[in-house]
Design a protein around this motif. Structure first.
Motif, mmCIF file in Angstrom:
data_model
loop_
_atom_site.group_PDB
_atom_site.id
_atom_site.type_symbol
_atom_site.label_atom_id
_atom_site.label_comp_id
_atom_site.label_asym_id
_atom_site.label_seq_id
_atom_site.Cartn_x
_atom_site.Cartn_y
_atom_site.Cartn_z
ATOM 1 N N TYR A 285 0.839 -1.200 0.000
ATOM 2 C CA TYR A 285 0.000 0.000 0.000
ATOM 3 C C TYR A 285 0.876 1.253 0.000
ATOM 4 C CZ TYR A 285 -3.891 3.048 1.540
ATOM 5 O OH TYR A 285 -4.845 4.042 1.646
ATOM 6 N N TYR B 268 -7.639 -0.096 -4.194
ATOM 7 C CA TYR B 268 -8.132 -0.521 -2.879
ATOM 8 C C TYR B 268 -9.572 -0.033 -2.681
ATOM 9 C CZ TYR B 268 -3.142 -1.272 -2.153
ATOM 10 O OH TYR B 268 -1.835 -1.703 -2.274
ATOM 11 N N ARG C 100 -11.463 -1.107 1.081
ATOM 12 C CA ARG C 100 -10.927 -0.864 2.419
ATOM 13 C C ARG C 100 -11.805 0.135 3.169
ATOM 14 N NH1 ARG C 100 -4.532 -1.069 3.555
ATOM 15 N NH2 ARG C 100 -4.089 -3.059 2.532
#
Length: 284
Positions: free
Chosen positions: A241, A266, A269
């Motif tokens: 990340y 992502y 998330r």
């Protein structure tokens, strides 16, 4: 050792959900605008160590009740770093367990004292959670050395430098091959980036390697989706990340572009506010 051995160590995790800190983000992820903190109890047949606490009075009362339910003598409350959402519960835990020692590295203890000061509460935590922070906050004391013991069980402090803030640490329990990672690792939740730079994100990535080199069996993130497992792979995921954020920061022009590019990678998330705060900081 088996779980029914009276001297064996075991651990359990309590998750506490709260609103994220950055709340001005672009529309589109309203259902994910929350974050979860973890508190980890490590215990044998008589005594226990708690790692980190929660943010609000109500959350920390739930934490007190949970710890009391184990019927152990709480000997230590270890705080991984100085962010308020990790240590604000010390006050209520100490009231419930007066003999417990709240400890942290010297640098983390200093930062906790600052984040718990009236001035900082006024400009930050008190604004985000008005009337909900345990006051006056109680900061941990500085630990002398890099380890402590409970009934012959060793708990080793791993100083991890700058991750989502300065002077962070993790707790390594070699008997369980357990890393309680604090905010060195995240698990299914956008990482808090508002205090980071390109260089500090690289340092954070190196910190994940330090913990991975311990060859842990379990890694408990400071922030996780409650249903996610505590698989050590989250260290590599946290590092990826950071790598992705730095790469996309270098190829985007605005905070909005960086935010959207990261969401493409992502999308599921929780707490996109942390990503938005980090994107704004990176482009400021």
């Amino acid at each position: 050792m088996s779980d029914d051995d009276p001297v064996a160590l075991r651990f359990d995790i309590l998750c506490g959900r709260r609103p994220g800190l950055t709340r001005d983000l672009p529309p589109g992820k309203e259902d994910l605008q929350w974050v979860v903190n973890t508190a980890t109890l490590i215990y044998d047949d008589t005594d226990a160590v708690l790692v980190d606490t929660f943010t609000t009075v109500d959350q920390n009362q739930e934490l007190v009740d949970w710890v009391e339910g184990y019927g152990r003598n709480l000997k230590y409350i270890y705080i991984t770093h100085g962010h308020g959402d990790h240590f604000f519960g010390v006050k209520q835990l100490k009231e419930a367990f007066p003999a417990a020692r709240a400890i942290a590295t010297a640098a983390a203890a200093k930062q906790a004292a600052y984040e718990g000061s009236p001035e900082y509460l006024d400009i930050f935590w008190g604004k985000a959670f008005p009337g909900q922070i345990p006051t006056p906050p109680v900061a941990p004391e500085a630990l002398d050395g890099d380890r402590f013991e409970m009934n012959g069980h060793t708990f080793q402090v791993i100083e991890t430098g700058y991750t989502d803030t300065h002077d962070t640490s993790a707790l390594w329990v070699p008997e369980l091959r357990l890393v309680v990672a604090g905010d060195v690792a995240y698990n299914g939740i956008h990482q808090y980036m508002a205090e980071t730079t390109t260089e500090s994100r690289e340092e954070w990535a190196r910190a994940t390697d330090i913990l991975a080199a311990l060859d842990p069996r379990y890694v408990v993130a400071g922030h996780k989706i409650p249903s996610n497992s505590d698989d050590p792979k989250i260290l590599a995921e946290t590092k990826q990340y950071l790598t992705d954020f730095n790469r996309l920061d270098a190829t985007t022009g605005t905070a909005g572009e960086l935010y959207e590019a990261m969401l493409q990678l992502y999308p599921d998330r929780a707490n996109p506010g942390s990503l938005w705060g980090g994107a704004k900081k990176a482009k400021s």
